[in-house]
Design a protein around this motif. Structure first.
Motif, PDB file in Angstrom:
ATOM      1  N   TRP A 155      -3.857  -2.551  -6.158  1.00 46.28           N
ATOM      2  CA  TRP A 155      -3.085  -1.505  -5.159  1.00 46.28           C
ATOM      3  C   TRP A 155      -1.992  -0.955  -6.084  1.00 46.28           C
ATOM      4  CZ3 TRP A 155      -2.477   0.825  -0.876  1.00 46.28           C
ATOM      5  CH2 TRP A 155      -1.418   1.057  -0.465  1.00 46.28           C
ATOM      6  N   GLU A 183     -11.507   3.029   5.911  1.00 47.56           N
ATOM      7  CA  GLU A 183     -10.499   3.607   7.270  1.00 47.56           C
ATOM      8  C   GLU A 183      -9.968   5.010   7.028  1.00 47.56           C
ATOM      9  OE1 GLU A 183      -6.787   2.035  10.226  1.00 47.56           O
ATOM     10  OE2 GLU A 183      -7.988   0.756   8.809  1.00 47.56           O
ATOM     11  N   TRP A 184      -9.267   4.992   5.853  1.00 43.87           N
ATOM     12  CA  TRP A 184      -8.695   6.482   5.626  1.00 43.87           C
ATOM     13  C   TRP A 184      -9.356   7.496   5.611  1.00 43.87           C
ATOM     14  CZ3 TRP A 184      -3.162   7.658   5.639  1.00 43.87           C
ATOM     15  CH2 TRP A 184      -2.870   8.523   4.728  1.00 43.87           C
ATOM     16  N   ARG A 189      -9.094  -6.264   1.461  1.00 44.82           N
ATOM     17  CA  ARG A 189      -8.319  -5.224   2.161  1.00 44.82           C
ATOM     18  C   ARG A 189      -8.061  -4.005   1.825  1.00 44.82           C
ATOM     19  NH1 ARG A 189      -3.003  -8.173   4.611  1.00 44.82           N
ATOM     20  NH2 ARG A 189      -4.460  -9.560   4.855  1.00 44.82           N
ATOM     21  N   VAL A 202      -1.768  -6.869  -2.109  1.00 47.62           N
ATOM     22  CA  VAL A 202      -2.819  -6.371  -1.398  1.00 47.62           C
ATOM     23  C   VAL A 202      -4.109  -6.829  -1.889  1.00 47.62           C
ATOM     24  CG1 VAL A 202      -3.972  -4.129  -0.340  1.00 47.62           C
ATOM     25  CG2 VAL A 202      -1.554  -4.344  -0.519  1.00 47.62           C
ATOM     26  N   LEU A 221       2.105   5.279   4.398  1.00 49.31           N
ATOM     27  CA  LEU A 221       1.479   5.140   3.383  1.00 49.31           C
ATOM     28  C   LEU A 221       2.456   5.021   2.000  1.00 49.31           C
ATOM     29  CD1 LEU A 221      -0.756   4.537   1.155  1.00 49.31           C
ATOM     30  CD2 LEU A 221      -1.171   6.692   1.293  1.00 49.31           C
ATOM     31  N   LEU A 255      -4.567   5.077  -1.315  1.00 52.42           N
ATOM     32  CA  LEU A 255      -5.734   5.556  -0.246  1.00 52.42           C
ATOM     33  C   LEU A 255      -6.297   7.134  -0.647  1.00 52.42           C
ATOM     34  CD1 LEU A 255      -4.647   3.939   3.225  1.00 52.42           C
ATOM     35  CD2 LEU A 255      -5.597   2.836   1.291  1.00 52.42           C
ATOM     36  N   ARG A 300     -11.237  -1.991   2.578  1.00 49.29           N
ATOM     37  CA  ARG A 300     -11.225  -1.743   4.066  1.00 49.29           C
ATOM     38  C   ARG A 300     -10.145  -0.439   4.585  1.00 49.29           C
ATOM     39  NH1 ARG A 300     -10.773  -6.691   5.650  1.00 49.29           N
ATOM     40  NH2 ARG A 300     -12.707  -7.079   5.385  1.00 49.29           N
ATOM     41  N   TRP A 301      -9.043  -0.630   3.876  1.00 49.11           N
ATOM     42  CA  TRP A 301      -8.084   0.471   4.096  1.00 49.11           C
ATOM     43  C   TRP A 301      -8.664   1.639   3.643  1.00 49.11           C
ATOM     44  CZ3 TRP A 301      -2.635  -1.682   2.111  1.00 49.11           C
ATOM     45  CH2 TRP A 301      -2.107  -2.510   2.953  1.00 49.11           C
ATOM     46  N   SER A 315      -3.942  -3.395   8.820  1.00 40.14           N
ATOM     47  CA  SER A 315      -4.555  -2.178   8.884  1.00 40.14           C
ATOM     48  C   SER A 315      -4.000  -1.073   8.220  1.00 40.14           C
ATOM     49  CB  SER A 315      -4.623  -1.550  10.540  1.00 40.14           C
ATOM     50  OG  SER A 315      -4.863  -2.324  11.294  1.00 40.14           O
ATOM     51  N   ALA A 316      -4.845  -0.195   7.675  1.00 37.36           N
ATOM     52  CA  ALA A 316      -4.384   0.893   6.750  1.00 37.36           C
ATOM     53  C   ALA A 316      -3.118   1.577   7.634  1.00 37.36           C
ATOM     54  CB  ALA A 316      -5.450   1.985   6.682  1.00 37.36           C
TER      55      ALA A 316
END
Length: 351
Positions: free
Chosen positions: A244, A329-330, A322, A318, A20, A215, A325-326, A12-13
């Motif tokens: 990343w 979510e952020w 993924r 990363v 972070l 993010l 997705r992070w 998960s983020a």
């Protein structure tokens, strides 16, 4: 003591900016050893920007991990005092300096390894004189001050031309063909450090990056913010490379071991050539919303082949899906953005 274990990457983020920043700065294998091998203090010039704080923290943690007491010194104007305070709390020595002022160089700290991150990209159009001073004149001052010091010089994939999607991206041996004054001035920076290498025996690595993502910043975040605002996504630039930012920082720090005369050129990004349309589609799915598009995909793009970097240092820790997705979510959760769009859509070099 070595740092051979790759840090576990969560599913998960990160839940907040402290988490972070901790994740971004986790050292990867080999970073501490590469820095310690330089035999002294590590200096990062332009350390107050987007990637500098990540690199400084990672360098400190990596050196601590191998039992080195070498200093990590972050130099920047530090217009945001909170950035400087955060670095001090992480055990990093902070020195405020305006690298645009030739008089500042006498007071800069000595170094066993130099990482040069200062540059100007955004706002180039209409301020070309400042762009050339930042990206060409300042490197000459830096190269003179740090004669003989192994140096990693941040550059950009923008020094390459747009390439056909079927080509696979530019490799390090491809001749530069910069489009626009930003990219031209970045090639000037490379040429100046190449001159320093040949004239003063200064080993260097030219680190050609596009694009680092986290993010709060990067191509993926740019697209997510547009989707969240209900704005269409421009697909005229049909594809990109991304990675990343934690991986990019580790590759850059390790690449001091490649520094040579003439300079070693290293491309840095993720392994995929990913379509902008697909990135936007993934993001919209993960954010539970719809996305609209404008423009027509061109048959070429600014693409960077980083096969050498991955052979040396491995693939990103990363994975792309993924990371997407992070970011979804952020951004959906209202996470802060740095407010510095990459302008990756630009095809004429106007930033």
């Amino acid at each position: 003591m070595t740092t051979d274990v790759i840090p576990r990457i969560p599913a998960s983020a990160p839940g907040d900016e402290a988490a972070l920043d901790e994740l971004l700065s986790r050292p990867l294998p080999g970073v501490g050893e590469a820095l310690a091998a330089t035999g002294g203090d590590v200096v990062l010039l332009g350390a107050g920007g987007k990637i500098g704080p990540t690199m400084a923290r990672m360098a400190r943690r990596a050196l601590d991990g191998v039992g080195s007491s070498a200093k990590v010194i972050a130099v920047s104007r530090f217009s945001d005092a909170a950035v400087a305070d955060g670095l001090r709390e992480a055990g990093i020595e902070v020195q405020a300096a305006d690298l645009a002022d030739p008089g500042a160089y006498r007071a800069l700290p000595d170094a066993a390894a130099l990482f040069f991150l200062a540059a100007m990209k955004f706002g180039t159009t209409g301020a070309e004189h400042r762009t050339w001073w930042s990206n060409a004149a300042m490197p000459a001052l830096v190269a003179d001050r740090y004669r003989g010091v192994p140096s990693v010089v941040y550059s950009t994939g923008n020094v390459y031309p747009l390439t056909p999607l079927s080509h696979g991206g530019s490799v390090e041996t491809d001749p530069p063909a910069p489009l626009g004054e930003y990219a031209q001035s970045c090639l000037a920076r490379e040429r100046i450090f190449t001159h320093a290498a040949h004239t003063w025996d200064t080993p260097a690595t030219l680190f050609r990056l596009n694009y680092a993502c986290e993010l709060r910043y990067g191509v993926v975040a740019d697209i997510a913010v547009r989707i969240a605002a209900g704005e269409p996504v421009d697909v005229t630039m049909p594809a990109v490379n991304v990675a990343w930012q934690g991986d990019v920082a580790a590759w850059a720090l390790r690449s001091v071991e490649l520094a040579g005369v003439p300079p070693h050129v290293l491309n840095a990004t993720g392994p995929e050539t990913v379509s902008v349309r697909r990135l936007a589609t993934w993001l919209a799915e993960d954010m539970g919303t719809e996305v609209t598009f404008v423009g027509t995909e061109s048959d070429d793009a600014l693409l960077n082949d980083s096969a050498e970097c991955h052979e040396r240092y491995g693939y990103p820790t990363v994975p792309l899906r993924r990371l997407v997705r992070w970011v979804a979510e952020w951004v959906s959760g209202g996470g802060r953005q740095l407010g510095k769009a990459t302008k990756f859509q630009q095809r004429q070099g106007n930033f």
